[in-house]
Write a protein that holds these residues in place. Structure first.
Motif, PDB file in Angstrom:
ATOM      1  N   ALA A 169       2.724   1.567   8.697  1.00 18.00           N
ATOM      2  CA  ALA A 169       2.529   2.862   8.817  1.00 18.00           C
ATOM      3  C   ALA A 169       3.025   3.575  10.080  1.00 18.00           C
ATOM      4  O   ALA A 169       3.920   4.332   9.999  1.00 18.00           O
ATOM      5  CB  ALA A 169       1.668   3.506   7.963  1.00 18.00           C
ATOM      6  N   MET A 219      -3.210   6.941   3.263  1.00 14.85           N
ATOM      7  CA  MET A 219      -2.849   5.962   2.311  1.00 14.85           C
ATOM      8  C   MET A 219      -3.499   6.448   0.977  1.00 14.85           C
ATOM      9  O   MET A 219      -4.505   6.879   0.912  1.00 14.85           O
ATOM     10  CB  MET A 219      -3.870   4.408   2.830  1.00 14.85           C
ATOM     11  CG  MET A 219      -3.615   3.402   2.083  1.00 14.85           C
ATOM     12  SD  MET A 219      -4.197   2.023   2.795  1.00 14.85           S
ATOM     13  CE  MET A 219      -5.778   2.161   2.624  1.00 14.85           C
ATOM     14  N   ASN A 220      -2.699   5.906  -0.083  1.00 11.29           N
ATOM     15  CA  ASN A 220      -3.246   6.295  -1.180  1.00 11.29           C
ATOM     16  C   ASN A 220      -3.339   4.924  -2.026  1.00 11.29           C
ATOM     17  O   ASN A 220      -2.734   4.024  -2.022  1.00 11.29           O
ATOM     18  CB  ASN A 220      -1.903   7.058  -2.078  1.00 11.29           C
ATOM     19  CG  ASN A 220      -1.499   8.137  -1.501  1.00 11.29           C
ATOM     20  OD1 ASN A 220      -0.494   8.316  -0.738  1.00 11.29           O
ATOM     21  ND2 ASN A 220      -2.242   9.465  -1.432  1.00 11.29           N
ATOM     22  N   GLN A 236      -0.358  11.520   7.738  1.00 10.18           N
ATOM     23  CA  GLN A 236      -0.084  10.298   7.005  1.00 10.18           C
ATOM     24  C   GLN A 236      -1.535   9.815   6.234  1.00 10.18           C
ATOM     25  O   GLN A 236      -2.525   9.705   6.879  1.00 10.18           O
ATOM     26  CB  GLN A 236       0.421   8.985   7.664  1.00 10.18           C
ATOM     27  CG  GLN A 236      -0.356   8.644   8.912  1.00 10.18           C
ATOM     28  CD  GLN A 236       0.292   7.389   9.518  1.00 10.18           C
ATOM     29  OE1 GLN A 236       1.226   6.448   8.863  1.00 10.18           O
ATOM     30  NE2 GLN A 236       0.412   7.321  10.760  1.00 10.18           N
ATOM     31  N   GLU A 287       0.745  -1.070  -0.063  1.00 13.20           N
ATOM     32  CA  GLU A 287      -0.039   0.191  -0.110  1.00 13.20           C
ATOM     33  C   GLU A 287       0.838   1.220  -0.145  1.00 13.20           C
ATOM     34  O   GLU A 287       2.053   1.127   0.655  1.00 13.20           O
ATOM     35  CB  GLU A 287      -0.979   0.062   1.272  1.00 13.20           C
ATOM     36  CG  GLU A 287      -1.830  -1.122   1.265  1.00 13.20           C
ATOM     37  CD  GLU A 287      -2.729  -1.238   2.393  1.00 13.20           C
ATOM     38  OE1 GLU A 287      -2.319  -0.410   3.447  1.00 13.20           O
ATOM     39  OE2 GLU A 287      -3.628  -1.781   2.473  1.00 13.20           O
ATOM     40  N   LYS A 288       0.578   2.323  -0.853  1.00 11.80           N
ATOM     41  CA  LYS A 288       1.355   3.607  -0.795  1.00 11.80           C
ATOM     42  C   LYS A 288       0.807   4.523   0.211  1.00 11.80           C
ATOM     43  O   LYS A 288      -0.412   4.657   0.223  1.00 11.80           O
ATOM     44  CB  LYS A 288       1.124   4.180  -2.301  1.00 11.80           C
ATOM     45  CG  LYS A 288       2.030   5.332  -2.279  1.00 11.80           C
ATOM     46  CD  LYS A 288       1.923   6.084  -3.721  1.00 11.80           C
ATOM     47  CE  LYS A 288       2.684   7.122  -3.846  1.00 11.80           C
ATOM     48  NZ  LYS A 288       2.442   7.822  -5.215  1.00 11.80           N
ATOM     49  N   HIS A 289       1.624   5.004   1.062  1.00  7.82           N
ATOM     50  CA  HIS A 289       1.295   5.860   1.979  1.00  7.82           C
ATOM     51  C   HIS A 289       2.103   7.180   1.739  1.00  7.82           C
ATOM     52  O   HIS A 289       3.214   7.169   1.608  1.00  7.82           O
ATOM     53  CB  HIS A 289       1.759   5.422   3.524  1.00  7.82           C
ATOM     54  CG  HIS A 289       0.702   4.164   3.738  1.00  7.82           C
ATOM     55  ND1 HIS A 289      -0.226   4.314   4.843  1.00  7.82           N
ATOM     56  CD2 HIS A 289       1.045   2.913   3.722  1.00  7.82           C
ATOM     57  CE1 HIS A 289      -0.656   3.325   4.881  1.00  7.82           C
ATOM     58  NE2 HIS A 289      -0.199   2.239   4.025  1.00  7.82           N
ATOM     59  N   THR A 290       1.611   8.239   2.116  1.00  4.16           N
ATOM     60  CA  THR A 290       2.247   9.487   2.046  1.00  4.16           C
ATOM     61  C   THR A 290       2.325  10.304   3.324  1.00  4.16           C
ATOM     62  O   THR A 290       1.331  10.101   4.121  1.00  4.16           O
ATOM     63  CB  THR A 290       1.376  10.641   0.834  1.00  4.16           C
ATOM     64  OG1 THR A 290       1.456   9.906  -0.348  1.00  4.16           O
ATOM     65  CG2 THR A 290       2.371  12.000   1.089  1.00  4.16           C
ATOM     66  N   PHE A 291       3.548  10.598   3.607  1.00  3.58           N
ATOM     67  CA  PHE A 291       3.877  11.056   5.130  1.00  3.58           C
ATOM     68  C   PHE A 291       3.968  12.527   4.807  1.00  3.58           C
ATOM     69  O   PHE A 291       5.008  12.704   3.892  1.00  3.58           O
ATOM     70  CB  PHE A 291       5.065  10.579   5.772  1.00  3.58           C
ATOM     71  CG  PHE A 291       4.671   8.942   6.114  1.00  3.58           C
ATOM     72  CD1 PHE A 291       4.333   8.552   7.123  1.00  3.58           C
ATOM     73  CD2 PHE A 291       4.863   8.052   5.291  1.00  3.58           C
ATOM     74  CE1 PHE A 291       3.978   7.261   7.760  1.00  3.58           C
ATOM     75  CE2 PHE A 291       4.777   6.702   5.285  1.00  3.58           C
ATOM     76  CZ  PHE A 291       4.220   6.253   6.660  1.00  3.58           C
ATOM     77  N   GLU A 331       2.471  -4.567   4.494  1.00  6.23           N
ATOM     78  CA  GLU A 331       2.012  -4.398   5.910  1.00  6.23           C
ATOM     79  C   GLU A 331       2.342  -5.875   6.455  1.00  6.23           C
ATOM     80  O   GLU A 331       2.218  -6.129   7.782  1.00  6.23           O
ATOM     81  CB  GLU A 331       0.356  -4.096   5.700  1.00  6.23           C
ATOM     82  CG  GLU A 331       0.129  -2.925   5.250  1.00  6.23           C
ATOM     83  CD  GLU A 331       0.231  -1.628   6.444  1.00  6.23           C
ATOM     84  OE1 GLU A 331       0.213  -2.197   7.538  1.00  6.23           O
ATOM     85  OE2 GLU A 331       0.377  -0.853   5.887  1.00  6.23           O
TER      86      GLU A 331
END
Length: 72
Positions: free
Chosen positions: A51, A70-71, A68, A2-6, A46
């Motif tokens: 994250a 999730m994308n 943060q 999963e792509k996460h942006t922080f 995961e």
């Protein structure tokens, strides 16, 4: 994965970018997608990390994860 942006506060320049890159590289299951001063996009497996664990590692180095997401 999963792509996460922080969104990260406390990053002042390229040195901070390198520090965050190194933190992400040390986390099993985390792969850096993109980074700039103030943010990092990371693919997270995961089954190996979370994250929250990555955010905690970043904050341990003196930065603050202010958001943060999730994308998909």
């Amino acid at each position: 994965m999963e792509k996460h942006t922080f969104k990260i506060s406390g990053m002042g320049g390229q040195h901070c970018v390198m520090v965050i890159k190194n933190i992400i590289a040390q986390q099993e299951g985390a792969t850096l997608v993109d980074i700039a001063v103030g943010s990092a996009a990371v693919n997270i497996d995961e089954t190996k990390t979370s994250a929250q664990a990555l955010a905690a590692a970043i904050e341990k180095m003196g930065y603050q994860v202010v958001e943060q997401a999730m994308n998909n």
